[in-house]
Design an enzyme around this catalytic site. Structure first.
Site, PDB file in Angstrom:
ATOM      1  N   GLU A 121      11.308 -23.969  20.466  1.00  0.00           N
ATOM      2  CA  GLU A 121      12.361 -22.935  20.374  1.00  0.00           C
ATOM      3  C   GLU A 121      11.868 -21.622  21.006  1.00  0.00           C
ATOM      4  O   GLU A 121      12.588 -20.978  21.768  1.00  0.00           O
ATOM      5  CB  GLU A 121      12.723 -22.713  18.904  1.00  0.00           C
ATOM      6  CG  GLU A 121      13.726 -21.601  18.707  1.00  0.00           C
ATOM      7  CD  GLU A 121      13.897 -21.236  17.239  1.00  0.00           C
ATOM      8  OE1 GLU A 121      13.933 -22.140  16.383  1.00  0.00           O
ATOM      9  OE2 GLU A 121      13.974 -20.035  16.953  1.00  0.00           O
TER      10      GLU A 121
ATOM     11  N   ASN B  74       8.751 -26.733  10.597  1.00  0.00           N
ATOM     12  CA  ASN B  74       9.234 -26.178   9.328  1.00  0.00           C
ATOM     13  C   ASN B  74       8.694 -26.960   8.141  1.00  0.00           C
ATOM     14  O   ASN B  74       8.443 -26.403   7.085  1.00  0.00           O
ATOM     15  CB  ASN B  74      10.762 -26.054   9.328  1.00  0.00           C
ATOM     16  CG  ASN B  74      11.464 -27.381   9.188  1.00  0.00           C
ATOM     17  OD1 ASN B  74      11.596 -27.890   8.090  1.00  0.00           O
ATOM     18  ND2 ASN B  74      11.891 -27.964  10.293  1.00  0.00           N
TER      19      ASN B  74
ATOM     20  N   SER C  48      14.474 -31.689   9.116  1.00  0.00           N
ATOM     21  CA  SER C  48      14.760 -32.915   9.877  1.00  0.00           C
ATOM     22  C   SER C  48      14.644 -34.167   9.026  1.00  0.00           C
ATOM     23  O   SER C  48      14.564 -35.266   9.570  1.00  0.00           O
ATOM     24  CB  SER C  48      13.763 -33.069  11.031  1.00  0.00           C
ATOM     25  OG  SER C  48      13.770 -31.986  11.867  1.00  0.00           O
TER      26      SER C  48
ATOM     27  N   CYS D 261      19.254 -30.209   7.855  1.00  0.00           N
ATOM     28  CA  CYS D 261      19.861 -28.877   7.876  1.00  0.00           C
ATOM     29  C   CYS D 261      21.131 -28.930   8.734  1.00  0.00           C
ATOM     30  O   CYS D 261      21.366 -29.909   9.456  1.00  0.00           O
ATOM     31  CB  CYS D 261      18.888 -27.858   8.457  1.00  0.00           C
ATOM     32  SG  CYS D 261      18.624 -28.100  10.208  1.00  0.00           S
TER      33      CYS D 261
HETATM   34  S1  SF4 Z   1      16.459 -25.013  10.747  1.00  0.00           S
HETATM   35 FE1  SF4 Z   1      16.806 -24.745  12.950  1.00  0.00          FE
HETATM   36  S2  SF4 Z   1      18.266 -26.318  13.497  1.00  0.00           S
HETATM   37 FE2  SF4 Z   1      18.329 -26.125  11.274  1.00  0.00          FE
HETATM   38  S3  SF4 Z   1      20.012 -24.708  10.880  1.00  0.00           S
HETATM   39 FE3  SF4 Z   1      18.121 -23.530  10.979  1.00  0.00          FE
HETATM   40  S4  SF4 Z   1      17.976 -22.864  13.092  1.00  0.00           S
HETATM   41 FE4  SF4 Z   1      19.465 -24.502  13.026  1.00  0.00          FE
END
Ligand code: SF4
Length: 274
Positions: free
Chosen positions: A126, A216, A258, A13
């Site tokens: 976070e 995520n 990631s 991302c």
């Molecule tokens: S997933 Fe997390 S690190 Fe990636 S763009 Fe969104 S807020 Fe930023």
């Protein structure tokens, strides 16, 4: 030949890609070790690659008396920032701007007399970071829970799903005179989930690629699995088992925030070569 379809938004991302590029650039310029507070991204293969370039994760910043330390895209704890400043360590702040927005909205709400609610997982770095900047003066909710306060302000963890945020908001509606909600779910999270669940309807099997310690990715896997029971969460192509593909003509691939392109490409190649 078996068809492989990937979601449109795949690979790192914006926030993680920005953090990795910045730290790699600094490592090359500085020619000295860079420490990160926890792994820079939730992907074991990438963490190893970074380690080879002198970028090393540490668990506790108090292990350092000097040197260069990079923050992760999730942000860091306020106490850690204070320690870094007090010791005069060199800081590379690669906190994602979307995460910083959660923090600034939460601080704004508290300054203006709202009881701050963070919709999210209290164990996620976070959320812990945002809470620390509030001096722990906030409440973390992951499902409906009425709270009595005159003014309530809500922010959400960037990787939360919309349904959970809505559950939290609904539960607060009757218990306050004023409810202010900042929708701080990151677009990247929402788009990936929408694309992956839509793809799951069109294929006979889904592969979700990403670290098992990535919040995520595990949420993406759970959402897709609800639609396509033949969904597998893998970290790398070696985990793929040929028996999963019996009678499957179309395979969908989605990845967490990631998961770099290079790993996705290896997975795609392996599926095609089976
Ligand atoms: S997933 Fe997390 S690190 Fe990636 S763009 Fe969104 S807020 Fe930023």
């Amino acid at each position: 030949m078996r068809e492989v379809i990937k979601t449109r938004h795949i690979g790192l991302c914006f926030g993680v890609s920005r953090a990795v590029s910045r730290v790699l650039k600094e490592a090359e310029l500085r020619k000295e070790k860079i420490y990160t507070l926890g792994p820079l991204l939730h992907n074991p293969q990438m963490v190893e690659m970074l380690r080879e370039k002198g970028i090393e994760p540490i668990d506790d910043v108090s292990m350092l008396d000097q040197g260069v330390v990079a923050f992760r895209s999730h942000g860091i704890m306020k106490e850690e920032e204070e320690y870094i400043r007090a010791k005069g360590l060199t800081a590379i702040d690669t906190t994602c701007p979307f995460v910083k927005r959660v923090r600034s909205c939460a601080l704004y709400l508290r300054k203006n007399g709202y009881k701050v609610v963070i919709a999210g997982d209290e164990r996620h770095p976070e959320v812990k970071s945002v809470l620390s900047y509030l001096g722990n003066d906030g409440i973390v909710l992951h499902n409906s829970f009425p709270i009595a306060a005159k003014k309530i302000g809500v922010v959400s963890q960037t990787t939360l799903d919309r349904e959970t945020l809505w559950e939290v908001v609904k539960s607060l509606m009757g218990s306050t005179k004023e409810l202010r909600v900042y929708h701080t779910i990151c677009e990247s999270t929402t788009v990936r989930r929408d694309e992956a669940t839509a793809l799951a309807e069109q294929v006979g099997m889904m592969l979700i690629v990403g670290g098992r310690n990535s919040s995520n990715t595990t949420k993406l896997y759970a959402a897709v699995k609800r639609i396509q029971p033949r969904t597998y969460h893998i970290e790398a192509e070696e985990e793929i088992r040929p028996e999963w593909f019996t009678d499957v003509q179309k395979v969908g691939i989605a990845g967490g925030a990631s998961t770099p392109d290079v790993i996705i490409e290896k997975v795609e190649r392996r599926v095609k070569n089976l």
